[in-house]
Design a protein around this motif. Structure first.
Motif, PDB file in Angstrom:
ATOM      1  N   ALA A 259      -4.987  -3.322  -3.619  1.00  9.22           N
ATOM      2  CA  ALA A 259      -5.791  -4.517  -3.303  1.00  9.22           C
ATOM      3  C   ALA A 259      -5.545  -5.668  -4.279  1.00  9.22           C
ATOM      4  N   PRO A 260      -5.678  -5.466  -5.599  1.00  8.14           N
ATOM      5  CA  PRO A 260      -5.423  -6.608  -6.495  1.00  8.14           C
ATOM      6  C   PRO A 260      -3.950  -7.027  -6.521  1.00  8.14           C
ATOM      7  N   ILE A 261      -3.056  -6.068  -6.347  1.00  4.45           N
ATOM      8  CA  ILE A 261      -1.629  -6.415  -6.304  1.00  4.45           C
ATOM      9  C   ILE A 261      -1.361  -7.317  -5.107  1.00  4.45           C
ATOM     10  N   SER A 262      -1.901  -6.957  -3.937  1.00  7.14           N
ATOM     11  CA  SER A 262      -1.728  -7.781  -2.740  1.00  7.14           C
ATOM     12  C   SER A 262      -2.361  -9.152  -2.924  1.00  7.14           C
ATOM     13  N   TRP A 263      -3.507  -9.190  -3.568  1.00  4.47           N
ATOM     14  CA  TRP A 263      -4.211 -10.463  -3.772  1.00  4.47           C
ATOM     15  C   TRP A 263      -3.351 -11.441  -4.573  1.00  4.47           C
ATOM     16  N   VAL A 264      -2.659 -10.939  -5.585  1.00  5.33           N
ATOM     17  CA  VAL A 264      -1.849 -11.802  -6.446  1.00  5.33           C
ATOM     18  C   VAL A 264      -0.486 -12.079  -5.829  1.00  5.33           C
ATOM     19  N   VAL A 265       0.183 -11.036  -5.380  1.00  6.26           N
ATOM     20  CA  VAL A 265       1.574 -11.166  -4.925  1.00  6.26           C
ATOM     21  C   VAL A 265       1.668 -11.907  -3.597  1.00  6.26           C
TER      22      VAL A 265
ATOM     23  N   PHE B  27       0.826  -1.199   0.000  1.00  7.46           N
ATOM     24  CA  PHE B  27       0.000   0.000   0.000  1.00  7.46           C
ATOM     25  C   PHE B  27       0.869   1.261   0.000  1.00  7.46           C
ATOM     26  N   ALA B  28       1.928   1.273   0.807  1.00  2.89           N
ATOM     27  CA  ALA B  28       2.807   2.444   0.849  1.00  2.89           C
ATOM     28  C   ALA B  28       3.476   2.669  -0.505  1.00  2.89           C
ATOM     29  N   GLY B  29       3.900   1.603  -1.154  1.00  5.62           N
ATOM     30  CA  GLY B  29       4.492   1.738  -2.489  1.00  5.62           C
ATOM     31  C   GLY B  29       3.503   2.291  -3.489  1.00  5.62           C
ATOM     32  N   CYS B  30       2.283   1.784  -3.445  1.00  6.13           N
ATOM     33  CA  CYS B  30       1.237   2.299  -4.349  1.00  6.13           C
ATOM     34  C   CYS B  30       0.919   3.751  -4.035  1.00  6.13           C
ATOM     35  N   LEU B  31       0.929   4.114  -2.767  1.00  2.00           N
ATOM     36  CA  LEU B  31       0.657   5.489  -2.371  1.00  2.00           C
ATOM     37  C   LEU B  31       1.705   6.434  -2.949  1.00  2.00           C
ATOM     38  N   VAL B  32       2.956   6.047  -2.882  1.00  2.00           N
ATOM     39  CA  VAL B  32       4.029   6.878  -3.442  1.00  2.00           C
ATOM     40  C   VAL B  32       3.885   6.991  -4.958  1.00  2.00           C
ATOM     41  N   VAL B  33       3.600   5.881  -5.611  1.00  2.00           N
ATOM     42  CA  VAL B  33       3.454   5.899  -7.073  1.00  2.00           C
ATOM     43  C   VAL B  33       2.262   6.751  -7.486  1.00  2.00           C
ATOM     44  N   VAL B  34       1.139   6.583  -6.819  1.00  2.00           N
ATOM     45  CA  VAL B  34      -0.053   7.360  -7.164  1.00  2.00           C
ATOM     46  C   VAL B  34       0.169   8.835  -6.870  1.00  2.00           C
ATOM     47  N   TRP B  35       0.783   9.138  -5.738  1.00  2.00           N
ATOM     48  CA  TRP B  35       1.064  10.540  -5.405  1.00  2.00           C
ATOM     49  C   TRP B  35       1.925  11.171  -6.496  1.00  2.00           C
ATOM     50  N   GLY B  36       2.963  10.469  -6.930  1.00  2.00           N
ATOM     51  CA  GLY B  36       3.811  10.988  -8.001  1.00  2.00           C
ATOM     52  C   GLY B  36       3.051  11.145  -9.308  1.00  2.00           C
TER      53      GLY B  36
END
Length: 89
Positions: free
Chosen positions: A49-55, A12-21
């Motif tokens: 959510a889907p990334i976590s579901w798969v990874v 989630f933190a990684g996605c937050l940084v990517v989305v913020w950028g």
């Protein structure tokens, strides 16, 4: 279980940084007025959510086995206590 939770928070933190950028660089649209922070959080949750579901599939299964083991131990302890109570009556 803690490991799974921390890994999920990391994604989630990684996605937050990517989305913020992406929002601040103009790739994704900005929110209306002061809602930009909520918009970024919402997009990060939707992406993570889907990334976590798969990874994290294997880690989630491992956590489920641990939880099932704990539930089985608690059930066995309750059954043992119940049989002791029945025997004393």
């Amino acid at each position: 279980m803690l490991r799974y939770t921390l890994m999920r928070l990391g994604i989630f933190a990684g996605c937050l940084v990517v989305v913020w950028g992406a929002v601040y660089s103009g790739i994704f649209p900005r929110g209306f007025g002061d809602s930009n922070f909520l918009w970024v959080l919402l997009l990060a949750m939707v992406l993570s959510a889907p990334i976590s579901w798969v990874v994290l599939r294997k880690e989630r299964e491992r956590a489920a086995v641990q939880v099932a083991g704990k539930v089985d131990r608690v059930k066995a302890n309750l059954e043992a206590n119940r049989t002791q109570e029945d025997a004393s009556l």
